[in-house]
Design a protein around this motif. Structure first.
Motif, PDB file in Angstrom:
ATOM      1  N   SER A   9       3.743  -7.804   3.779  1.00  0.00           N
ATOM      2  CA  SER A   9       2.737  -6.140   4.595  1.00  0.00           C
ATOM      3  C   SER A   9       2.354  -6.878   5.975  1.00  0.00           C
ATOM      4  O   SER A   9       2.496  -7.572   6.365  1.00  0.00           O
ATOM      5  N   HIS A  65      -3.493   2.991  -1.792  1.00  0.00           N
ATOM      6  CA  HIS A  65      -4.013   2.210  -0.174  1.00  0.00           C
ATOM      7  C   HIS A  65      -4.873   1.220  -0.365  1.00  0.00           C
ATOM      8  O   HIS A  65      -6.608   1.985  -1.247  1.00  0.00           O
ATOM      9  N   GLY A  66      -5.690   0.374  -0.618  1.00  0.00           N
ATOM     10  CA  GLY A  66      -6.633  -0.966  -0.463  1.00  0.00           C
ATOM     11  C   GLY A  66      -7.076  -1.364  -2.003  1.00  0.00           C
ATOM     12  O   GLY A  66      -7.205  -2.055  -2.153  1.00  0.00           O
ATOM     13  N   ASP A  78       0.605  -1.309   0.242  1.00  0.00           N
ATOM     14  CA  ASP A  78      -0.119   0.116   0.067  1.00  0.00           C
ATOM     15  C   ASP A  78       0.879   1.078  -0.395  1.00  0.00           C
ATOM     16  O   ASP A  78       2.062   1.577   1.057  1.00  0.00           O
ATOM     17  N   ARG A  86      -5.875  -9.683   2.237  1.00  0.00           N
ATOM     18  CA  ARG A  86      -5.272  -8.282   1.835  1.00  0.00           C
ATOM     19  C   ARG A  86      -4.429  -8.459   0.196  1.00  0.00           C
ATOM     20  O   ARG A  86      -4.199  -8.385  -0.975  1.00  0.00           O
ATOM     21  N   ASN A 138      -0.513  -6.298   6.786  1.00  0.00           N
ATOM     22  CA  ASN A 138      -1.976  -6.064   6.727  1.00  0.00           C
ATOM     23  C   ASN A 138      -1.815  -7.669   6.816  1.00  0.00           C
ATOM     24  O   ASN A 138      -1.125  -8.611   6.887  1.00  0.00           O
ATOM     25  N   LYS A 139      -3.550  -8.287   6.315  1.00  0.00           N
ATOM     26  CA  LYS A 139      -4.260  -8.936   7.011  1.00  0.00           C
ATOM     27  C   LYS A 139      -4.463 -10.272   5.557  1.00  0.00           C
ATOM     28  O   LYS A 139      -3.758  -9.308   4.707  1.00  0.00           O
ATOM     29  N   PHE A 158       2.042 -11.908   5.721  1.00  0.00           N
ATOM     30  CA  PHE A 158       0.948 -11.206   5.940  1.00  0.00           C
ATOM     31  C   PHE A 158       1.306 -10.835   6.996  1.00  0.00           C
ATOM     32  O   PHE A 158       1.610 -11.622   7.784  1.00  0.00           O
ATOM     33  N   ASN A 159       0.860  -9.395   8.071  1.00  0.00           N
ATOM     34  CA  ASN A 159       1.092  -9.213   9.339  1.00  0.00           C
ATOM     35  C   ASN A 159       1.984  -9.515  10.149  1.00  0.00           C
ATOM     36  O   ASN A 159       2.990 -10.363  10.603  1.00  0.00           O
TER      37      ASN A 159
END
Length: 186
Positions: free
Chosen positions: A67, A41-42, A35, A73, A69-70, A87-88
């Motif tokens: 990232s 972003h998103g 992002d 995403r 993010n989860k 992720f995470n």
């Protein structure tokens, strides 16, 4: 004081980096934040992002999206990209960076990191010795917690620019001094 947050390189965009040159220099893996580094972003993977990863694969790079993010995403973005993912990641924690390099079968000395945030992306990459690129965020509109971090980042980046300006000025002074010395010696 702020030097631990200073980026090694600053560029206007992820898409402005000379990846061919990096490959020639011996780098084999590239880690990317998503992002505001690759897309707004998103957002899903843009055509430009898809083309970048196609190009990187053709050059010979292993790539990984890393990232905070989860899973949903990161995997959603990666559907059309097809690279490794973490992720995470809890950036700036080292664990996610090491795991990403394990997936790519690379080491810190031949891996590059590209991201848009100093306190998560760049600081984390620097903690394990990765060559790093701070890119200008794609979109200025961000979540409130990021907006607050950006205010602090501006302070650090001002110090960074002053340091770079001072170094450049010192080099120019040394060149002038050297030139004067050789002129006088003739």
């Amino acid at each position: 004081m702020f030097e631990r947050f200073f980026p090694e390189n600053t560029v206007t965009s992820t898409y402005a980096i000379d990846y061919e040159k990096l490959y020639e220099e011996g780098y084999r893996g590239v880690l990317f934040d998503i992002d505001n580094t690759l897309v707004e972003h998103g957002r899903e993977a843009s055509e430009r992002a898809k083309q970048l990863f196609t190009r990187l694969k053709e050059i010979g790079f292993e790539c990984c999206l890393i990232s905070n993010n989860k899973k949903k995403r990161v995997h959603s973005f990666n559907e059309q990209i097809g690279v490794h993912t973490v992720f995470n990641a809890h950036k700036p924690a080292k664990k996610g960076y090491y795991y990403a390099m394990e997936l790519m079968n690379t080491r810190p000395e031949n891996t590059v990191f590209v991201g848009d945030q100093l306190f998560t992306d760049i600081f984390g990459a620097k903690r394990i010795g990765l060559k790093n690129f701070l890119v200008k965020p794609i979109n200025e509109k961000e979540e409130i917690q990021i907006v607050l971090k950006r205010k602090l980042e501006r302070i650090v980046l001002r110090e960074y620019r002053m340091k770079k300006w001072g170094e450049k000025r010192k080099r120019r002074w040394e060149k002038k001094k050297e030139k004067r010395y050789f002129t006088l010696r003739r």
